[in-house]
Motif scaffolding. Structure first.
Motif, mmCIF file in Angstrom:
data_model
loop_
_atom_site.group_PDB
_atom_site.id
_atom_site.type_symbol
_atom_site.label_atom_id
_atom_site.label_comp_id
_atom_site.label_asym_id
_atom_site.label_seq_id
_atom_site.Cartn_x
_atom_site.Cartn_y
_atom_site.Cartn_z
ATOM 1 N N ILE A 125 1.495 6.104 -7.175
ATOM 2 C CA ILE A 125 0.305 6.257 -8.019
ATOM 3 C C ILE A 125 0.225 7.675 -8.607
ATOM 4 C CG2 ILE A 125 -1.328 6.964 -6.208
ATOM 5 C CD1 ILE A 125 -3.317 4.946 -7.577
ATOM 6 N N LYS A 126 -0.192 7.716 -9.859
ATOM 7 C CA LYS A 126 -0.249 9.017 -10.564
ATOM 8 C C LYS A 126 -1.660 9.201 -11.107
ATOM 9 C CE LYS A 126 4.506 8.346 -12.030
ATOM 10 N NZ LYS A 126 5.332 7.926 -13.164
ATOM 11 N N ASP A 127 -1.894 10.405 -11.650
ATOM 12 C CA ASP A 127 -3.211 10.688 -12.245
ATOM 13 C C ASP A 127 -3.492 9.750 -13.410
ATOM 14 O OD1 ASP A 127 -3.713 12.579 -10.432
ATOM 15 O OD2 ASP A 127 -3.145 14.292 -11.687
ATOM 16 N N GLN A 154 -4.824 6.650 -12.127
ATOM 17 C CA GLN A 154 -6.237 6.803 -11.747
ATOM 18 C C GLN A 154 -7.125 6.724 -12.997
ATOM 19 O OE1 GLN A 154 -7.939 6.806 -9.109
ATOM 20 N NE2 GLN A 154 -9.837 7.941 -9.503
ATOM 21 N N ASP A 155 -6.702 7.433 -14.069
ATOM 22 C CA ASP A 155 -7.486 7.385 -15.320
ATOM 23 C C ASP A 155 -7.587 5.949 -15.821
ATOM 24 O OD1 ASP A 155 -7.728 10.069 -15.126
ATOM 25 O OD2 ASP A 155 -6.081 10.520 -16.523
ATOM 26 N N GLU A 211 0.837 -1.205 0.000
ATOM 27 C CA GLU A 211 0.000 0.000 0.000
ATOM 28 C C GLU A 211 0.873 1.256 0.000
ATOM 29 O OE1 GLU A 211 -3.110 -0.023 2.964
ATOM 30 O OE2 GLU A 211 -3.092 2.175 3.006
ATOM 31 N N ILE A 268 2.355 1.713 -3.385
ATOM 32 C CA ILE A 268 1.349 2.160 -4.365
ATOM 33 C C ILE A 268 0.988 3.626 -4.114
ATOM 34 C CG2 ILE A 268 -1.043 1.835 -5.123
ATOM 35 C CD1 ILE A 268 -0.633 -1.193 -4.505
ATOM 36 N N VAL A 269 0.778 3.972 -2.839
ATOM 37 C CA VAL A 269 0.411 5.362 -2.509
ATOM 38 C C VAL A 269 1.493 6.326 -2.996
ATOM 39 C CG1 VAL A 269 0.094 6.984 -0.591
ATOM 40 C CG2 VAL A 269 -1.083 4.792 -0.574
ATOM 41 N N LEU A 322 -7.314 3.230 -14.100
ATOM 42 C CA LEU A 322 -8.187 2.450 -13.203
ATOM 43 C C LEU A 322 -9.662 2.741 -13.488
ATOM 44 C CD1 LEU A 322 -6.206 2.854 -9.848
ATOM 45 C CD2 LEU A 322 -6.741 0.679 -10.944
ATOM 46 N N VAL A 323 -9.993 4.032 -13.703
ATOM 47 C CA VAL A 323 -11.385 4.401 -13.982
ATOM 48 C C VAL A 323 -11.845 3.764 -15.282
ATOM 49 C CG1 VAL A 323 -12.914 6.336 -14.526
ATOM 50 C CG2 VAL A 323 -11.306 6.531 -12.636
ATOM 51 N N ASN A 324 -10.995 3.843 -16.303
ATOM 52 C CA ASN A 324 -11.357 3.247 -17.604
ATOM 53 C C ASN A 324 -11.568 1.744 -17.477
ATOM 54 O OD1 ASN A 324 -11.396 5.609 -19.077
ATOM 55 N ND2 ASN A 324 -9.167 5.562 -19.417
ATOM 56 N N PHE A 343 -12.429 0.202 -14.822
ATOM 57 C CA PHE A 343 -13.668 0.003 -14.052
ATOM 58 C C PHE A 343 -14.880 0.127 -14.979
ATOM 59 C CE2 PHE A 343 -17.182 1.909 -11.626
ATOM 60 C CZ PHE A 343 -17.374 0.917 -10.676
ATOM 61 N N ILE A 344 -14.843 1.185 -15.841
ATOM 62 C CA ILE A 344 -15.973 1.393 -16.760
ATOM 63 C C ILE A 344 -16.125 0.186 -17.694
ATOM 64 C CG2 ILE A 344 -16.760 2.809 -18.707
ATOM 65 C CD1 ILE A 344 -15.460 5.220 -17.161
#
Lengths: 183, 202
Positions: free
Chosen positions: B182-184, B187-188, B175, B178-179, B190-192, B194-195
């Motif tokens: 981790i970069k923006d 995050q993008d 953790e 990763i913390v 990960l969101v993609n 997830f979608i």
């Protein structure tokens, strides 16, 4: 459970009136506003919800507030009725149930999105679209940020929880290691 | 034995027999002294007469006294009593002997019973001893088995706890990494992802 059922009955009653005159959306806003007022002013809430004070005294206080508001008469009457029945303390429940019922008749579904970092508009649109697709309803989202997720996001729609956060993946990994799946 | 119809007859007989004996013995005494003088013989006769009279009175007195004092009856009763006592004592002795024999028999039986009881107790004691030893052995085996199980469980528990700790530490370390990293863009991504995964649900 019983309180929630009763709140739902009050909400249904008001909604049926709102559907008759076509102002159900306005009534919902009025209820939300009053619930917000109670949440922001705990003293006011204590006064109108405390059975130690007489109903007349409490009603005077409530009327004083309602006179200054622009709430519809139905909503005002509902609030007075709730006070008479000593159920004014459950105004949030009534408001939530009312919102749920109006969402149902408007084919709207509410989704809580919790994200580790701010979502880009493009991602947000895509997310709305895909959520609308899987629910077959208009999705109204409420976005919150929570850094403890580390990365990714969590979507809650009613009882459905879709967890795409790094925190969840780490927890999954941890549980797998504990179960010895990676030995 | 001669039996008389009454006590009176018995008394007369005794007196009569006494006088007869006295006269008979006096005759013998006089016959033996036949060589003495005639005057001297008369005196002697008187003397004898007095003596006989004296003796007869003595006998009569004796008889009367004996009769008056119920001496005979006393002695007869005493004899009967002694005889009865003797018989009773004989019977008692016999009974005591019988009782003694009986007790001896019983004693013998008791001795046999005592031996039997002792043997029985010894046998039961030996049996109980064997049972206690067997139970103790069984209990000891159970305790050893339980102890083995406990040790095994403790080892397993300790291993499991250690494993959990290692996993917790590894997860914590992962953790942290990763913390930090981790970069923006992550995050993008990960969101993609997830979608895409949500789309697949449909």
């Amino acid at each position: 459970m019983t309180g929630s059922k009763i709140s739902k009955r009050y909400a249904k009653a008001l909604l049926s009136l709102g559907q008759e005159d076509g102002n159900y959306a306005e009534y919902g806003e009025n209820l939300k506003e009053f619930a917000g007022l109670c949440a922001d002013n705990p003293e006011f809430r204590k006064v109108i919800g405390n059975p130690v004070f007489s109903v007349d005294d409490r009603k005077k206080v409530l009327n004083a507030v309602l006179e200054k508001s622009a709430f519809s008469e139905y909503v005002k009457n509902l609030l007075r009725l709730l006070l008479d029945k000593n159920r004014i303390g459950g105004i949030e429940d009534v408001s939530d149930n009312y919102t749920r019922l109006t969402d149902e008749i408007s084919n709207i579904i509410r989704a809580d999105i919790i994200t580790a970092r701010p979502l880009k508009n493009e991602a947000m649109d895509k997310l709305d679209a895909v959520l609308a697709k899987i629910t077959s309803k208009t999705v109204k989202t409420n976005v919150e940020e929570d850094e403890s997720l580390i990365g990714g996001l969590v979507v809650k729609i009613g009882d459905l929880v879709l967890d795409g956060s790094v925190r969840a993946q780490l927890e999954g990994l941890k549980e797998s290691l504990k179960r010895g799946e990676y030995n | 034995m001669i039996r008389f119809a009454s006590k009176k007859g018995e008394t007369f007989l005794i007196v009569g027999m006494t006088l007869l004996f006295v006269i008979a013995f006096c005759g013998l005494a006089l016959a033996s002294g036949g060589g003495a003088s005639d005057s001297g013989g008369h005196d002697q006769m008187m003397n004898l007469f007095y003596r006989i009279l004296n003796f007869t009175l003595l006998v009569i007195i004796l008889v009367v006294v004996v009769k008056k004092t119920s001496m005979l009856r006393f002695f007869g009763e005493r004899k009967d009593e002694i005889k009865k006592k003797l018989e009773d004592l004989t019977k008692a002795r016999q009974a005591a002997e019988d009782r003694s024999r009986e007790l001896e028999t019983k004693l013998g039986e008791f001795e046999v019973q005592r031996k039997e009881i002792l043997e029985q107790f010894r046998a039961e004691g030996a049996k109980e001893k064997a049972r206690i030893i067997a139970e103790a052995r069984e209990r000891a085996a159970q305790l050893i088995s339980q102890a083995d199980h406990t040790i095994e469980r403790e080892i397993q528990g300790a291993t499991e706890r250690l494993k959990q700790e290692v996993v917790e530490m590894a997860a914590l370390r992962a953790e942290e990494i990763i913390v930090k990293g981790i970069k923006d863009s992550d995050q993008d991504h990960l969101v993609n992802e997830f979608i895409k995964s949500v789309e697949k649900l449909h």
